[in-house]
Scaffold this motif. Structure first.
Motif, PDB file in Angstrom:
ATOM      1  N   HIS A 128       0.897  -1.168  -0.109  1.00  0.00           N
ATOM      2  CA  HIS A 128       0.093  -0.115  -0.146  1.00  0.00           C
ATOM      3  C   HIS A 128       0.835   1.399  -0.026  1.00  0.00           C
ATOM      4  CE1 HIS A 128      -4.521   0.678   1.312  1.00  0.00           C
ATOM      5  NE2 HIS A 128      -4.114   1.147   0.358  1.00  0.00           N
ATOM      6  N   SER A 129       1.814   1.194   0.643  1.00  0.00           N
ATOM      7  CA  SER A 129       2.754   2.340   0.675  1.00  0.00           C
ATOM      8  C   SER A 129       3.456   2.775  -0.408  1.00  0.00           C
ATOM      9  CB  SER A 129       3.681   2.035   1.830  1.00  0.00           C
ATOM     10  OG  SER A 129       4.517   1.081   1.750  1.00  0.00           O
ATOM     11  N   HIS A 130       3.701   1.852  -1.362  1.00  0.00           N
ATOM     12  CA  HIS A 130       4.169   1.898  -2.622  1.00  0.00           C
ATOM     13  C   HIS A 130       3.511   2.519  -3.718  1.00  0.00           C
ATOM     14  CE1 HIS A 130       8.513   1.420  -3.769  1.00  0.00           C
ATOM     15  NE2 HIS A 130       8.015   1.148  -4.926  1.00  0.00           N
ATOM     16  N   ALA A 131       3.592   3.612  -4.094  1.00  0.00           N
ATOM     17  CA  ALA A 131       2.580   4.298  -4.965  1.00  0.00           C
ATOM     18  C   ALA A 131       3.108   3.906  -6.459  1.00  0.00           C
ATOM     19  CB  ALA A 131       2.888   5.934  -4.966  1.00  0.00           C
ATOM     20  N   ASN A 132       2.305   4.043  -7.354  1.00  0.00           N
ATOM     21  CA  ASN A 132       2.509   3.748  -8.837  1.00  0.00           C
ATOM     22  C   ASN A 132       3.559   4.736  -9.373  1.00  0.00           C
ATOM     23  OD1 ASN A 132       0.274   1.727  -8.929  1.00  0.00           O
ATOM     24  ND2 ASN A 132      -1.073   3.292  -8.636  1.00  0.00           N
ATOM     25  N   THR A 133       4.434   3.832 -10.186  1.00  0.00           N
ATOM     26  CA  THR A 133       5.755   4.753 -10.637  1.00  0.00           C
ATOM     27  C   THR A 133       5.883   4.048 -12.054  1.00  0.00           C
ATOM     28  OG1 THR A 133       6.559   4.561  -8.268  1.00  0.00           O
ATOM     29  CG2 THR A 133       8.013   5.113 -10.232  1.00  0.00           C
ATOM     30  N   TYR A 134       6.425   5.309 -12.887  1.00  0.00           N
ATOM     31  CA  TYR A 134       7.054   4.829 -14.344  1.00  0.00           C
ATOM     32  C   TYR A 134       8.055   5.799 -14.508  1.00  0.00           C
ATOM     33  CZ  TYR A 134       4.506   8.978 -16.051  1.00  0.00           C
ATOM     34  OH  TYR A 134       3.809  10.244 -16.349  1.00  0.00           O
ATOM     35  N   ALA A 135       8.900   5.083 -15.414  1.00  0.00           N
ATOM     36  CA  ALA A 135      10.208   5.801 -15.704  1.00  0.00           C
ATOM     37  C   ALA A 135      10.288   6.313 -17.073  1.00  0.00           C
ATOM     38  CB  ALA A 135      11.402   4.743 -15.871  1.00  0.00           C
ATOM     39  N   THR A 136      10.941   7.446 -17.127  1.00  0.00           N
ATOM     40  CA  THR A 136      10.901   8.135 -18.214  1.00  0.00           C
ATOM     41  C   THR A 136      12.395   8.670 -18.702  1.00  0.00           C
ATOM     42  OG1 THR A 136      10.087  10.180 -19.799  1.00  0.00           O
ATOM     43  CG2 THR A 136      10.368  10.322 -17.247  1.00  0.00           C
ATOM     44  N   CYS A 137      12.720   8.696 -19.854  1.00  0.00           N
ATOM     45  CA  CYS A 137      14.081   9.073 -20.246  1.00  0.00           C
ATOM     46  C   CYS A 137      13.766  10.466 -21.163  1.00  0.00           C
ATOM     47  CB  CYS A 137      14.642   7.972 -21.291  1.00  0.00           C
ATOM     48  SG  CYS A 137      16.585   8.455 -21.683  1.00  0.00           S
ATOM     49  N   ILE A 138      14.124  11.389 -20.424  1.00  0.00           N
ATOM     50  CA  ILE A 138      14.251  12.793 -21.032  1.00  0.00           C
ATOM     51  C   ILE A 138      15.574  13.502 -21.462  1.00  0.00           C
ATOM     52  CG2 ILE A 138      12.091  13.326 -19.638  1.00  0.00           C
ATOM     53  CD1 ILE A 138      13.517  14.741 -17.719  1.00  0.00           C
ATOM     54  N   PRO A 139      15.517  14.673 -22.148  1.00  0.00           N
ATOM     55  CA  PRO A 139      16.953  15.106 -22.353  1.00  0.00           C
ATOM     56  C   PRO A 139      17.514  15.670 -20.925  1.00  0.00           C
ATOM     57  CG  PRO A 139      15.181  15.970 -23.629  1.00  0.00           C
ATOM     58  CD  PRO A 139      14.536  15.264 -22.814  1.00  0.00           C
ATOM     59  N   ASP A 140      18.840  15.725 -20.544  1.00  0.00           N
ATOM     60  CA  ASP A 140      19.415  15.843 -19.477  1.00  0.00           C
ATOM     61  C   ASP A 140      19.365  17.438 -19.242  1.00  0.00           C
ATOM     62  OD1 ASP A 140      21.408  16.505 -21.551  1.00  0.00           O
ATOM     63  OD2 ASP A 140      23.030  16.143 -20.201  1.00  0.00           O
ATOM     64  N   THR A 141      18.891  18.273 -20.150  1.00  0.00           N
ATOM     65  CA  THR A 141      18.922  19.790 -19.887  1.00  0.00           C
ATOM     66  C   THR A 141      17.533  19.812 -18.923  1.00  0.00           C
ATOM     67  OG1 THR A 141      17.656  19.963 -21.975  1.00  0.00           O
ATOM     68  CG2 THR A 141      19.888  20.493 -21.904  1.00  0.00           C
ATOM     69  N   CYS A 142      16.559  19.122 -18.920  1.00  0.00           N
ATOM     70  CA  CYS A 142      15.470  19.235 -18.105  1.00  0.00           C
ATOM     71  C   CYS A 142      15.707  18.737 -16.741  1.00  0.00           C
ATOM     72  CB  CYS A 142      14.340  18.326 -18.650  1.00  0.00           C
ATOM     73  SG  CYS A 142      14.022  18.423 -20.409  1.00  0.00           S
ATOM     74  N   THR A 143      14.749  19.567 -15.789  1.00  0.00           N
ATOM     75  CA  THR A 143      14.897  19.345 -14.359  1.00  0.00           C
ATOM     76  C   THR A 143      13.702  18.543 -13.853  1.00  0.00           C
ATOM     77  OG1 THR A 143      13.973  21.615 -13.835  1.00  0.00           O
ATOM     78  CG2 THR A 143      16.084  21.474 -14.079  1.00  0.00           C
ATOM     79  N   PRO A 144      13.866  18.113 -12.691  1.00  0.00           N
ATOM     80  CA  PRO A 144      12.568  17.346 -12.013  1.00  0.00           C
ATOM     81  C   PRO A 144      11.496  18.167 -11.974  1.00  0.00           C
ATOM     82  CG  PRO A 144      14.591  16.857 -10.991  1.00  0.00           C
ATOM     83  CD  PRO A 144      15.244  17.758 -11.907  1.00  0.00           C
ATOM     84  N   ASP A 145      11.686  19.586 -11.743  1.00  0.00           N
ATOM     85  CA  ASP A 145      10.657  20.449 -11.600  1.00  0.00           C
ATOM     86  C   ASP A 145       9.762  20.611 -12.809  1.00  0.00           C
ATOM     87  OD1 ASP A 145      11.045  20.709  -8.743  1.00  0.00           O
ATOM     88  OD2 ASP A 145      12.591  22.440  -8.557  1.00  0.00           O
ATOM     89  N   ILE A 146      10.568  20.799 -13.918  1.00  0.00           N
ATOM     90  CA  ILE A 146       9.930  21.062 -15.091  1.00  0.00           C
ATOM     91  C   ILE A 146       9.060  19.747 -15.584  1.00  0.00           C
ATOM     92  CG2 ILE A 146      10.385  21.356 -17.726  1.00  0.00           C
ATOM     93  CD1 ILE A 146      12.890  22.893 -16.978  1.00  0.00           C
ATOM     94  N   LEU A 147       9.490  18.611 -15.263  1.00  0.00           N
ATOM     95  CA  LEU A 147       8.922  17.419 -15.791  1.00  0.00           C
ATOM     96  C   LEU A 147       7.682  17.250 -14.821  1.00  0.00           C
ATOM     97  CD1 LEU A 147       8.537  14.706 -17.159  1.00  0.00           C
ATOM     98  CD2 LEU A 147      10.176  13.816 -15.535  1.00  0.00           C
ATOM     99  N   LYS A 148       7.891  17.600 -13.393  1.00  0.00           N
ATOM    100  CA  LYS A 148       6.666  17.489 -12.479  1.00  0.00           C
ATOM    101  C   LYS A 148       5.492  18.397 -13.032  1.00  0.00           C
ATOM    102  CE  LYS A 148       5.731  18.140  -7.754  1.00  0.00           C
ATOM    103  NZ  LYS A 148       6.129  18.239  -6.246  1.00  0.00           N
ATOM    104  N   SER A 149       6.138  19.686 -13.417  1.00  0.00           N
ATOM    105  CA  SER A 149       4.959  20.730 -13.899  1.00  0.00           C
ATOM    106  C   SER A 149       4.185  20.151 -15.026  1.00  0.00           C
ATOM    107  CB  SER A 149       5.600  21.880 -13.906  1.00  0.00           C
ATOM    108  OG  SER A 149       4.681  22.782 -14.429  1.00  0.00           O
TER     109      SER A 149
END
Length: 788
Positions: A195-216
């Motif tokens: 239950h404590s483990h949420a659903n997760t998927y991986a993505t391969c994005i350009p390294d110029t992107c930040t986690p905040d940009i992807l999250k938004s």
């Protein structure tokens, strides 16, 4: 499933069609979403802004810029070239077996990191080539392309023409019942520890992107659905962060570990050289015996002797004054059981088909995995039994010294615990740079250990929230320590009673000890019933499980049952020590049958709770009452059965079971139980959090458990040889020095105790026998008492 994903299509077709439908969930292009009509793409002569300048011989931008990230993401979304398909292929897709618990799609991190392309003609040129495709995507997703400014030719920075893959994990959660997978596939979240483990998927994005940009961008894609988004990206290309930079604390651990190994090696070399020199002198006919270290400094140094500590650890000689070999067997099998249970717990969140594990919960062959909780009660019983057996030596005079009683044990426990905790807080995080490991490390070891390390050293960590506990398995050490503190209140009235009659003596035994036994049964019953909790932590959702652990599982008043009965068994053993112990064959058979039946019932009974939860269930008892009765009775049944087995085996009535549990091979393994309890779970957690999930089956689980045992054994041996054994020998050396200064007082006290008129069962009984066996029994007792 979409008809375009039917088998038989080429890999490229499948990747392209999946990307067209789901790509906006993986790449941060929805940062460009707008309201209103879509504008045409500007000419490639437009200006593309980049902050900072690229370093010499560096193809990456000095400062990651959102504009560059969005432009490269657009190109990746529409390009049909190999580099783009490779990055998309490295991303996680909808996994097989969603209904069996496949709630994660971790992709291929190594494939993503190896993706790199130098765009021919530059970024602006490639965008122009794919202009029509980009416009089609913009119309479909309502993107504002005016926000992407690109300038080609001589004015285009060289850094913008290089695209490298960055591996990220996107975690989505909505409430406590439903979650979402990549691409929008929904499923019911497992009612389990998973239950404590949420659903997760991986993505391969350009390294110029930040986690905040992807999250938004992902939040924009799931706007209005009440989805919580978390993003963790690979730190390989990031600037040094707190979690990955080498700190002063890391350096401290490395220096300390290096010194311990170096000093241990030097001490071993000096000792071996002295042995060889003495052997040569003997061969030459020189008289004399092998001398102990000649100076205090050498005596201190020899405490770190790695070779001697190893020989002592693996010694199977049985010099114990009484037959306690059965306790070694109980400890070893309980430690194996703990590791086995932890492995199945971790597999709930680290295998693709966790639902299959849950289905096994009610199958007989998996009962030991689903209910491994009594294994810890065995350690509580063994510890209390030995304390009660050897407690008379602590009150050989009329004066009981509480401070030495407390500090001796505390100083035996803390060095090993502190070293293991320092390892988990520091260099453990460098074992992997995968986002799944980095994020879990910070939640389980990094942040909590940096903030709450002091609660572990004070052995009060079980009184805090289980989620905020550094080294979660150390709760049992704290519980045992707290019960150890109140042990004199229970044992002193028993061993120090005056010879005022048998009835008075029995009253003293049944007084504090009886209150402790009764209290340890009533309190758990009340807690489980009043909070409507399940009988064990294997049932219920995450909220119920959290409440179960915080209010019941790690509280000393709820775990005191086995400890109290261990004390009672130790007192009974002492009372029978010098008496003939004869038991008829019928009594032995009935006793063994009752004990083994009780042990089996404790393991299997929680499974009956599930069937009685919503009805009158077994024997007409409701699930709530059944859970409360189990909490109040199970631990006492378990301890009573162990008490019967221990006393029967020690008195020579163990039979086949006694001979098996008393095998000499258990002795060295038993000495490692404390160290294994500290190192096994961190190593198991690291092994479980791999980049790619495994498919669960019984054979794979067996291999993992065997691997856990082997790696935990090796790590425990190192921790014991270089940390636990030296610290214990140093403490023994310090105590013996103090005892030498007070030899006169001890001798006088001994003489007085011999002439005492106390009851034969008092703490002065058989002092001569205790004195002769003090060396060997001290080693046996302290080694076993260092268990959790």
């Amino acid at each position: 499933m979409h008809t375009s994903l039917l088998p038989g299509l080429s890999h490229s077709d499948i990747l392209l069609r999946l990307r067209r439908d789901l790509g906006h969930h993986y790449l941060p292009v929805l940062q460009l979403r707008r309201n209103g009509s879509v504008q045409n793409l500007k000419s490639p002569t437009s200006v593309f802004s980049i902050e900072g300048k690229a370093k010499k011989n560096d193809t990456r931008p000095a400062v990651t810029n959102a504009n560059l990230c969005l432009a490269q993401s657009l190109l990746q979304l529409v390009s049909v070239n190999e580099w783009s398909l490779r990055m998309w292929d490295a991303s996680g897709k909808i996994p097989d077996g969603i209904r069996t618990g496949a709630s994660e799609a971790r992709g291929r991190p190594s494939l993503c990191r190896s993706s790199r392309i130098q765009l021919e003609g530059g970024l602006a040129s490639q965008l122009q080539v794919h202009g029509e495709d980009i416009l089609e995507v913009a119309r479909r997703l309502d993107l504002d392309l005016n926000r992407v400014e690109v300038k080609g030719g001589d004015d285009e920075p060289a850094a913008s023409a290089t695209i490298r893959g960055k591996y990220c994990l996107v975690t989505l959660r909505r409430g406590n019942v439903k979650g979402f997978l990549a691409g929008g596939a929904s499923l019911e979240v497992l009612e389990s520890l998973a239950h404590s483990h949420a659903n997760t998927y991986a993505t391969c994005i350009p390294d110029t992107c930040t986690p905040d940009i992807l999250k938004s961008s992902v939040q924009e894609a799931r706007r209005g659905e009440g989805i919580e988004v978390a993003v963790h990206c690979d730190e390989v290309y990031e600037e040094p962060t707190t979690s990955r930079s080498f700190t002063k604390l890391d350096l401290t651990f490395c220096i300390l570990a290096g010194l311990l190994v170096a000093v241990g090696g030097i001490a071993s070399y000096i000792d071996e050289a002295r042995r060889q020199r003495e052997e040569e002198e003997e061969d030459m006919g020189a008289s004399g015996t092998r001398d102990a270290p000649s100076s205090k400094g050498e005596a201190l140094l020899q405490c770190f002797n790695a070779a001697h500590n190893t020989r002592r650890l693996f010694s199977v000689d049985n010099n114990e004054p009484d037959s306690f070999s059965v306790l070694h067997g109980l400890k070893v099998w309980s430690m194996i059981w703990v590791i086995y249970g932890h492995r199945y717990m971790l597999m709930l969140t680290t295998v693709e088909n966790s639902e299959d594990i849950l289905q096994h919960r009610t199958e007989a062959k998996f009962w030991l995995a689903s209910n491994a909780f009594p294994s810890v009660d065995t350690f509580f019983f063994v510890s209390a039994f030995l304390i009660a057996v050897f407690f008379p030596r602590l009150c050989s005079s009329r004066r009981f010294l509480f401070v030495p009683y407390v500090m001796t044990r505390y100083l035996r426990l803390i060095p090993t615990l502190g070293f293991a905790m320092l390892f988990c807080t520091t260099v453990l995080r460098f074992l992997s740079s995968e986002p799944i490991w980095v994020s879990h490390f910070e939640a389980s070891y990094g942040t909590v250990c940096r903030n709450n390390w002091w609660t572990n050293l004070l052995l009060i960590n079980n009184f805090f929230d289980a989620k905020e506990m550094c080294m979660g398995q150390s709760w049992s050490l704290a519980v045992e320590w707290q019960l150890y503190l109140i042990t004199p209140l229970v044992l002193l009235p028993i061993y120090r009673r005056r010879a005022t009659g048998e009835h008075s003596a029995r009253g003293r035994v049944l007084g504090p000890l009886g209150v402790m036994v009764a209290f340890s049964a009533l309190v758990p019953t009340y807690v489980i019933y009043s909070k409507n909790l399940p009988p064990t932590g294997a049932f219920g959702g995450s909220t119920i499980t959290e409440t179960f652990y915080n209010l019941y599982y790690i509280m000393p008043w709820c775990r005191a049952g086995p400890y109290a009965l261990g004390l009672a068994a130790g007192v009974l053993y002492n009372s029978l020590r010098d008496k003939q112990f004869r038991v008829s064959q019928t009594t032995r058979i009935l006793g063994w049958a009752a004990s083994l039946t009780a042990l089996t019932l404790v393991i299997v009974a929680p499974n009956w709770w599930k069937s009685s939860q919503h009805s009158m269930g077994i024997f007409g008892v409701s699930g709530r009452v059944w859970a409360a009765l189990y909490a109040g009775v199970s631990k006492h049944l378990w301890a009573l059965s162990l008490a019967f087995i221990t006393i029967m085996v020690s008195k020579g009535h163990g039979g086949v079971v006694g001979r098996f549990l008393s095998l000499p091979v258990y002795r060295p393994l038993s000495r490692l139980s404390y160290c294994m309890s500290l190192v096994s779970l961190p190593l198991q957690t690291f092994a479980a959090l791999r980049p790619n999930k495994m498919q669960y089956d019984s054979v794979m689980a067996a291999y993992l458990v065997v691997g856990d045992l082997i790696f935990s054994f090796v790590a425990a041996v190192l921790l014991c040889v270089f940390v636990e054994a030296p610290s214990s020998r140093l403490l023994s050396l310090a105590i013996s020095g103090k005892m030498a200064k007070k030899s006169k007082e001890a001798k006088e006290s001994s003489e007085k105790s011999k002439t005492s008129t106390e009851d034969p069962d008092s703490c002065s009984r058989d002092m001569e026998t205790e004195k002769k066996s003090s060396v060997t029994s001290e080693r046996s007792s302290t080694e076993t008492l260092r268990c959790r």
